[in-house]
Design an enzyme around this catalytic site. Structure first.
Site, PDB file in Angstrom:
ATOM      1  N   LYS A  23       0.852  -1.196   0.000  1.00 33.03           N
ATOM      2  CA  LYS A  23       0.000   0.000   0.000  1.00 33.03           C
ATOM      3  C   LYS A  23       0.886   1.245   0.000  1.00 33.03           C
ATOM      4  CE  LYS A  23      -3.856   2.030   2.637  1.00 33.03           C
ATOM      5  NZ  LYS A  23      -4.714   1.891   3.830  1.00 33.03           N
ATOM      6  N   SER A  26      -9.679   1.827   2.924  1.00 31.98           N
ATOM      7  CA  SER A  26      -8.842   2.597   2.035  1.00 31.98           C
ATOM      8  C   SER A  26      -7.792   1.740   1.306  1.00 31.98           C
ATOM      9  CB  SER A  26      -8.108   3.689   2.829  1.00 31.98           C
ATOM     10  OG  SER A  26      -7.246   3.110   3.786  1.00 31.98           O
ATOM     11  N   SER A  37      -9.761  -0.477   7.164  1.00 37.82           N
ATOM     12  CA  SER A  37      -9.236  -0.377   5.804  1.00 37.82           C
ATOM     13  C   SER A  37      -8.524  -1.601   5.267  1.00 37.82           C
ATOM     14  CB  SER A  37      -8.285   0.805   5.695  1.00 37.82           C
ATOM     15  OG  SER A  37      -9.024   1.972   5.543  1.00 37.82           O
TER      16      SER A  37
END
Ligand code: GLN
Length: 487
Positions: free
Chosen positions: A80, A155, A179
Site C-alpha cells: 500500500k 482505504s 481499511s
C-alpha cells in the site's frame, strides 16, 4: 499460472524447483500489464527492480537457502502506498507529496526483505488512508475485479484488488477503522488487522496514530499467518510496538475449533444491513457451529457511539499528523507571498476534499472550548467501547459479524454523502477503538456475484485463535478459492 498461487503453494513449488522466483515475478508483472490498466490497483511499479530482486532470490534458492530460513524467499508482495519503501515513490495517493521518494525503509519492509520477499510495487488507496472506497485517490479509483463498475472498498482498495485479481501473491495494507478488512471483504480475499502494537508502525505514514496498524491481505488464512509471523514483533523505532514474543501463527492452524466460544453481538443487527449479506453471515455462523464452535448472543452496549467517537478521534489525530505536509519538508510546494501564504497555497492545492474535510473537523474538535465537548467525550466513549469488548471476551473467545453491511457499491454512489460512506465501517471501526485484532474472510456471494466477508474479532494478541478459526472454516468451504474473471 504462478501468479494465481498462494504463498504456501508458491514456496512449495520454488523449493521443489518446479518454478523460479523470476518466473513467478514475471507472471505477476504480466498480469499487471494485462489487467491493471482497467483495475488500477497499482499506482507505481518498477519491473526491472522487481526482476532483480527475484534474480537474487533465485540465487539464494540455488545456494540452498530454505523457506524455513526465509519463509517468503521469491514471493512477490505488493505494498500500500502509505508504507515507506526505500528509494521508491511514496505518495499516499495524494498530490501533495508530488514526486517524493522515500529515503528509508519501513520496519515491515525490512522484515519482508529479510524473509526473502520480492517487493513489487505501490498500491492504490484513499488519500492518506481516509475513505472506504478508494475513490479518494488522487490517481483515480481502483476497481472491483468482480464488477469493475463497483468500488473495491477502502482505504486499502488497491491491496485487496491486487490480491483478489492475482496481480501479486499477497499485499500489505493499513487499517485505522477497517481499511484492511472492509476491502478484503468486498473483493473476496482475507484481510487481517493485528492487535494494536503487534506490528511496528515505523515507516507507515500516520493517519491516526492510536488506531493505525499494518496488516496482510492474502488469498487464504494460512498465508495471513505466514505474513503475520514475519511482520510482527517489537521494534525500538516504534515505542507503541509491544515487547511480546511472536508465536508461530501457522502452528495455530490445527483445524480444531471444537468448544471455541463465539459471540454474536445483538447490536450488530443494524438498519443498513443488507439482507443478502446477513443471510450469508448467518450461514457461515451455522457452519462454525457445525464445526464445533459454541455460538451465543452477547452485548456490546456502546456500539452506537463507535462511528461518532472514531470520526472525532481519527480526525483529531489526522489534523496533527498531517500538519507536517507544509510545503517545506516534503513534496510539492506552491509559492506564495511569504511562508503563510505558501503554506496555505500548498495545502490548498495538494490535499483532496476528504482530507481537507477531516483536517478541518479534527482541528475543530481539538480547539479550546470544543475539546471537552467533543474530543474528551470521544475518548471516554472509546474507553467504554473497549471495556465492552474486554467484558465480552470474559465470556467468549471470538466475536463474529459481517465485515461490511453491504457488498461492493457502485463507483460514485456515495461520494456526495460522506455520512453514508462513514457507515460502511460500522462493523470494523470498534476493533480499532478497542485495540483488538480482527480478520475478514470470504463467506459467500450475493445474487449479483459480489463477495461477502465474515469478520472475526479476537482478544488483544489473540491472533492465533482468529487464524485457527478462519483456517478451520476455510477447510470446509471453498469461498476463498473463487476468483473473479478479469482478462
Ligand atoms: N474508512 C475509515 C476512514 O475513512 C477507515 C480508514 C482506515 O482504516 N484507514 O477513516
Amino acid at each position: 499460472m504462478p501468479h494465481t498461487l498462494t504463498i504456501h503453494e508458491l514456496t512449495a513449488r520454488l523449493a521443489a524447483k518446479e518454478l523460479t522466483a523470476g518466473e513467478a515475478t514475471q507472471a505477476c508483472l504480466d498480469r499487471v500489464a494485462a489487467i491493471d490498466g482497467e483495475l488500477k490497483a497499482f499506482i507505481d511499479h518498477d519491473a526491472k527492480d522487481a526482476l532483480a530482486q527475484a534474480e537474487a532470490a533465485d540465487r539464494s534458492l540455488a545456494e540452498g537457502v530454505s523457506h524455513d530460513a526465509k519463509p517468503l524467499l521469491g514471493v512477490p508482495i505488493a505494498i500500500k502506498d502509505v508504507i515507506a519503501v526505500k528509494d521508491q515513490p511514496l505518495s499516499c495517493a495524494s498530490k501533495i507529496l508530488g514526486k517524493f521518494n522515500s529515503p528509508y525503509e519501513a520496519t515491515v519492509i525490512s522484515k519482508l526483505r529479510d524473509a526473502g520477499a520480492v517487493v513489487i510495487g505501490r498500491l492504490n488507496m484513499d488519500e492518506f488512508a481516509m475513505g472506504s472506497s478508494t475513490e479518494n485517490s488522487a490517481f483515480g479509483p481502483a476497481r472491483n475485479p468482480w464488477d469493475t463498475d463497483r468500488i473495491p472498498g477502502g482505504s486499502s482498495g488497491g491491496s485487496a484488488v491486487a490480491v483478489a485479481a492475482d496481480e501479486c501473491i499477497a499485499s500489505l495494507g493499513s487499517d485505522t477503522g477497517g481499511s484492511i478488512r472492509q476491502p478484503a471483504s468486498l473483493c473476496g480475499c482475507v484481510g487481517l488487522k493485528p492487535t494494536y502494537g503487534r506490528v511496528s508502525r515505523f515507516g507507515l505514514v500516520a493517519y491516526a496514530s492510536s488506531l493505525d496498524q499494518i496488516g496482510p491481505l492474502t488469498k487464504d488464512a494460512r498465508d495471513a499467518a505466514i505474513m503475520l509471523n514475519i511482520i510482527s514483533g517489537h521494534d525500538a523505532q516504534d515505542s507503541t510496538s509491544v515487547p511480546r514474543d511472536v508465536p508461530d501463527y501457522t502452528g495455530a492452524l490445527n483445524g480444531e475449533i471444537k468448544g471455541t466460544k463465539i459471540g454474536l453481538p445483538k447490536e450488530y443487527q443494524v438498519a443498513g444491513l443488507d439482507p443478502e449479506v446477513k443471510s450469508k453471515v448467518d450461514i457461515a455462523v451455522a457452519k462454525l457451529e457445525e464445526l464445533g464452535a459454541e455460538v451465543r448472543e452477547i452485548t456490546l452496549p456502546h456500539t452506537e457511539y463507535a462511528i461518532a467517537a472514531y470520526y472525532i478521534i481519527a480526525t483529531a489525530e489526522a489534523s496533527a499528523n498531517l500538519a507536517r505536509f507544509d510545503g517545506v519538508r516534503y513534496g510539492e510546494r506552491v509559492e506564495g507571498m511569504g511562508p503563510i501564504e505558501m503554506h496555505c497555497a500548498t495545502r490548498g492545492a495538494g490535499f483532496g476534499e476528504e482530507v481537507k474535510r477531516r483536517i478541518i473537523l479534527g482541528t475543530y474538535v481539538l480547539s479550546s472550548g470544543y475539546y471537552d465537548a467533543y474530543y474528551l467525550r470521544a475518548q471516554k466513549a472509546r474507553t467504554l467501547i473497549r471495556n465492552d469488548f474486554l467484558k465480552a471476551f470474559e465470556e467468549v473467545d471470538l466475536i463474529v459479524s459481517p465485515t461490511s453491511p453491504t457488498a461492493a457499491f457502485k463507483i460514485g454512489e456515495k461520494v456526495d454523502d460522506p455520512l453514508q460512506m462513514y457507515l460502511s465501517d460500522i462493523y470494523t471501526i470498534s476493533a480499532n477503538l478497542a485495540s483488538i485484532c480482527g480478520i475478514s474472510i470470504p463467506c459467500g456471494f450475493t445474487s449479483a456475484n459480489l463477495p461477502v466477508g465474515l469478520q472475526l474479532l479476537g482478544r488483544p494478541f489473540g491472533e492465533e485463535q482468529l487464524l485457527r478459526t478462519a483456517h478451520a472454516y476455510e477447510q470446509s468451504t471453498d469461498w476463498h478459492n473463487r476468483r473473479p474473471s478479469v482478462n
